[in-house]
Design an enzyme around this catalytic site. Structure first.
Site, PDB file in Angstrom:
ATOM      1  N   ALA A  30     -17.270  -6.530  11.314  1.00 34.40           N
ATOM      2  CA  ALA A  30     -16.245  -5.174  12.142  1.00 34.40           C
ATOM      3  C   ALA A  30     -16.757  -5.568  13.747  1.00 34.40           C
ATOM      4  O   ALA A  30     -18.166  -5.648  13.773  1.00 34.40           O
ATOM      5  CB  ALA A  30     -16.877  -3.977  11.610  1.00 34.40           C
ATOM      6  N   VAL A  48     -22.052  -6.997  12.340  1.00 36.31           N
ATOM      7  CA  VAL A  48     -21.384  -6.433  13.487  1.00 36.31           C
ATOM      8  C   VAL A  48     -21.023  -7.901  14.390  1.00 36.31           C
ATOM      9  O   VAL A  48     -21.784  -8.544  14.498  1.00 36.31           O
ATOM     10  CB  VAL A  48     -22.515  -5.739  14.083  1.00 36.31           C
ATOM     11  N   LYS A  49     -19.689  -7.673  14.634  1.00 40.68           N
ATOM     12  CA  LYS A  49     -19.165  -8.814  15.344  1.00 40.68           C
ATOM     13  C   LYS A  49     -19.178  -8.537  16.757  1.00 40.68           C
ATOM     14  O   LYS A  49     -18.792  -7.288  17.488  1.00 40.68           O
ATOM     15  CB  LYS A  49     -17.705  -8.757  15.066  1.00 40.68           C
ATOM     16  N   VAL A  50     -20.042  -9.408  17.653  1.00 41.69           N
ATOM     17  CA  VAL A  50     -20.312  -9.132  18.984  1.00 41.69           C
ATOM     18  C   VAL A  50     -19.677 -10.306  19.951  1.00 41.69           C
ATOM     19  O   VAL A  50     -19.877 -11.574  19.560  1.00 41.69           O
ATOM     20  CB  VAL A  50     -21.837  -9.265  19.304  1.00 41.69           C
TER      21      VAL A  50
END
Ligand code: E4P
Length: 213
Positions: free
Chosen positions: A55, A81-83
């Site tokens: 996400a 968590v997509k960064v």
């Protein structure tokens, strides 16, 4: 090799998960916008099918990204968590590593970016092969270079082949030894198919019909 579905559509995840081959899902803001559904609810539903759902944060500054990362990682233990691969993103990756939050560093287009993301503590990096191909570069050559660099070091960071556009991208990802490939639904549906398989089944069925029972 892990296979992820690149989608924000829960029905597609349910369908492919039933094949018994699905290890995760990647979403991004564009995929979420296409579906027009509640993002958190979508992610939570997908978490029922697979152990890894990426996400993406939408803030662009490190403080905002860190806040979103803490919130999203709290939604479900399956959330990654997509960064994005920016300097602010690197600070966020290091913060997440410190906090034990799993991350997927997205929008990687060079070996240098891959090395920086791994050093900052990304759990996964996502080099985008299709978008490189679109510019006339060779996306899979970047995957080969990154894996070659990885062979020299002990980076625990997994290399996820993203922005795949056709079955050959998946073949190349597998033969190069990439850890993960994320695959659009239309491409995933092509992977089990081969004309000789169809012809073989037809011949077996035709011959079976001739057997005296
Ligand atoms: C996955 O994590 C990426 O967001 C996705 O593969 C990008 O694919 P695209 O280049 O086809 O948009």
């Amino acid at each position: 090799m892990k296979l992820f579905l690149d989608t924000a559509n829960v029905d597609q995840v349910a369908e492919i998960a039933a094949w018994g081959v699905l290890d995760g899902v990647t979403t991004n803001p564009s995929l979420v916008a296409k579906e027009g559904k509640d993002f958190k609810k979508t992610v939570l539903k997908m978490c029922e099918y697979v152990p890894s759902v990426s996400a993406q944060v939408t803030a662009t500054d490190a403080d905002g990204m860190k806040k979103q990362a803490v919130e999203m990682s709290d939604w479900h233990t399956h959330v990654i968590v997509k960064v994005p691969m920016t300097v602010e993103g690197l600070k966020t990756l290091a913060f997440c590593k410190e906090k034990g939050i799993r991350t997927n560093c997205t929008l990687v287009f060079s070996v240098n970016q891959a090395v920086l993301a791994a050093k900052a503590g990304a759990t996964i990096i996502s080099p985008f092969v299709g978008r490189l191909d679109d510019t006339g570069e060779n996306g899979m050559a970047l995957i080969a270079q990154i894996l070659q660099a990885w062979s020299h070091y002990a980076f625990p960071t997994e290399v996820l082949v993203a922005s795949t556009r056709n079955p050959d991208h998946i073949t190349q990802a597998a033969t190069l030894g990439a850890h993960i490939a994320t695959i659009p639904y239309e491409v995933m549906k092509k992977l089990p198919l081969h004309p000789l398989t169809d012809a073989g089944i037809k011949k077996f069925m035709d011959d079976w019909a001739k057997v005296r029972k």
